[in-house]
Design an enzyme around this catalytic site. Structure first.
Site, PDB file in Angstrom:
ATOM      1  CG  ASN A   9      -1.660   1.213   1.359  1.00 63.74           C
ATOM      2  OD1 ASN A   9      -1.939   2.101   0.673  1.00 63.74           O
ATOM      3  ND2 ASN A   9      -2.260   1.492   2.653  1.00 63.74           N
ATOM      4  CE  LYS A  11       0.237   3.259   4.799  1.00 66.47           C
ATOM      5  NZ  LYS A  11       0.253   3.373   6.150  1.00 66.47           N
ATOM      6  CG  HIS A  94      -5.485   1.637   5.266  1.00 58.72           C
ATOM      7  ND1 HIS A  94      -5.146   2.734   6.117  1.00 58.72           N
ATOM      8  CD2 HIS A  94      -4.429   0.941   4.972  1.00 58.72           C
ATOM      9  CE1 HIS A  94      -3.912   2.408   6.597  1.00 58.72           C
ATOM     10  NE2 HIS A  94      -3.387   1.334   5.802  1.00 58.72           N
ATOM     11  CD  GLU A  96      -2.943   5.429   6.742  1.00 58.76           C
ATOM     12  OE1 GLU A  96      -2.735   5.495   5.583  1.00 58.76           O
ATOM     13  OE2 GLU A  96      -1.774   4.945   7.503  1.00 58.76           O
ATOM     14  CD  GLU A 165      -3.451  -2.792   7.355  1.00 54.41           C
ATOM     15  OE1 GLU A 165      -2.222  -2.967   6.724  1.00 54.41           O
ATOM     16  OE2 GLU A 165      -4.025  -1.725   7.082  1.00 54.41           O
ATOM     17  N   GLY A 171       2.734   1.928  10.724  1.00 54.15           N
ATOM     18  CA  GLY A 171       3.580   3.014  10.605  1.00 54.15           C
ATOM     19  C   GLY A 171       4.263   3.677  11.817  1.00 54.15           C
ATOM     20  CB  SER A 211       5.486  -1.994  11.843  1.00 51.73           C
ATOM     21  OG  SER A 211       5.073  -0.745  12.174  1.00 51.73           O
ATOM     22  N   GLY A 232       2.806  -1.294   4.499  1.00 52.83           N
ATOM     23  CA  GLY A 232       2.792   0.254   3.916  1.00 52.83           C
ATOM     24  C   GLY A 232       4.372   0.614   3.635  1.00 52.83           C
TER      25      GLY A 232
HETATM   26  C1  PEP Z   1      -0.582   0.125   6.183  1.00 56.32           C
HETATM   27  O1  PEP Z   1      -0.952   1.209   6.126  1.00 56.32           O
HETATM   28  O2  PEP Z   1      -1.612  -0.802   5.764  1.00 56.32           O
HETATM   29  C2  PEP Z   1       0.588  -0.620   6.753  1.00 56.32           C
HETATM   30  C3  PEP Z   1       0.632  -1.775   7.330  1.00 56.32           C
HETATM   31  O3  PEP Z   1       1.643   0.478   7.057  1.00 56.32           O
HETATM   32  P1  PEP Z   1       3.260  -0.034   7.531  1.00 56.32           P
HETATM   33  O4  PEP Z   1       3.562  -1.308   7.068  1.00 56.32           O
HETATM   34  O5  PEP Z   1       3.866   1.084   7.198  1.00 56.32           O
HETATM   35  O6  PEP Z   1       2.729  -0.051   9.142  1.00 56.32           O
END
Ligand code: PEP
Length: 256
Positions: A9, A11, A94, A96, A165, A171, A211, A232
């Site tokens: 992703n 973003k 998601h 966000e 998630e 993040g 992460s 991400g």
């Molecule tokens: C995401 O935004 O779906 C995500 C998992 O981000 P990150 O891997 O940066 O934690």
């Protein structure tokens, strides 16, 4: 057997030339692959990235869609448009989108249904906030967020992937432990069984996101109920994303 899916992703990151370089690197390495690979660039770049990865094992997804068909909805993008530029996938719900754009389960259920109706495979994202985990509400939150599947029939579940998630892991550099991830995934699979059937529950892929990095991917992906990763930050660079894909290939081989 569930085939591992490694999804990136991007973003609101990567300008055109950066996305082109990354997608070229991925497409160049993976003409075919034992696991499924998906990239989700920002919407202005879907067509360009789609052309770059065409013919490779890398698939194209969007990060969002609106549920209505085309019309007077300034700023929105519908499923028809995503199909038209070559998307096979769309992310829905998601954290966000939930946190910063106020998207709630009722709207998300419409988006999921619209994605399926337009022939897209849908990744429905769910996950609890830190305060919810600390208050012992993780399972209640996940159960509630499964309402995103309200309009999805058992037959349509073949085109649904769930992404767990935990919001506190996105993040932040803090990854759920393998035990936390496995526990949440097993709970979600139980939800699929009670909402649908044992057959649907055992066929549906559940990804972990939060992460995921090269150095924790193999352990996470080796968990029995973890069927892939939604990545991400580490999906923005070819070397780190490729390392996660390679971990996916190893985990797939281990799972037989
Ligand atoms: C995401 O935004 O779906 C995500 C998992 O981000 P990150 O891997 O940066 O934690």
């Amino acid at each position: 057997m569930r085939r591992i899916l490694v999804a990136g992703n991007w973003k609101m990151n990567l300008l055109q030339s950066q996305g082109a370089a990354l997608s070229q690197a991925l497409a160049g390495k993976y003409a075919s692959c034992a696991v499924e690979i998906l990239v989700c660039p920002a919407s202005p770049y879907l067509g360009g990235v789609g052309s770059t990865i065409r013919g490779s094992a890398v698939q194209l997804g969007a990060q969002n869609l609106y549920f209505a068909p085309q019309g007077a909805l300034t700023g929105e993008v519908c499923g028809d448009m995503l199909k038209d530029v070559g998307c096979g996938w769309v992310l829905v719900g998601h954290s966000e989108r939930r946190q910063f754009f106020g998207e709630q389960d009722e709207l998300l259920a419409k988006k999921v249904a619209a994605g399926l109706q337009h022939g897209l495979q849908v990744v429905l994202c769910v996950g609890e906030l830190l305060a919810e985990r600390q208050a012992g509400q993780t399972e209640a939150v996940l159960e509630k967020q499964m309402a995103g599947l309200a309009q999805v029939s058992a037959e349509q579940m073949a085109n649904i992937v769930i992404a767990y998630e935990p919001v506190w892991a996105i993040g932040t550099g803090v990854t759920a432990t393998t035990e936390q991830a496995q526990q949440a995934h097993a709970f979600l699979r139980g939800q699929l069984k009670s909402r649908y059937s044992e057959v649907v529950a055992s066929a549906t892929r559940i990804l972990y996101g939060g992460s995921v990095k090269a150095d924790n991917a193999l352990e996470l992906l080796s968990q029995p109920d973890v069927d892939g990763a939604l990545v991400g930050g580490a999906s923005l660079k070819a070397d780190s994303f490729i390392a996660i894909i390679e971990a996916g290939i190893q985990a797939q081989a281990r799972k037989g």
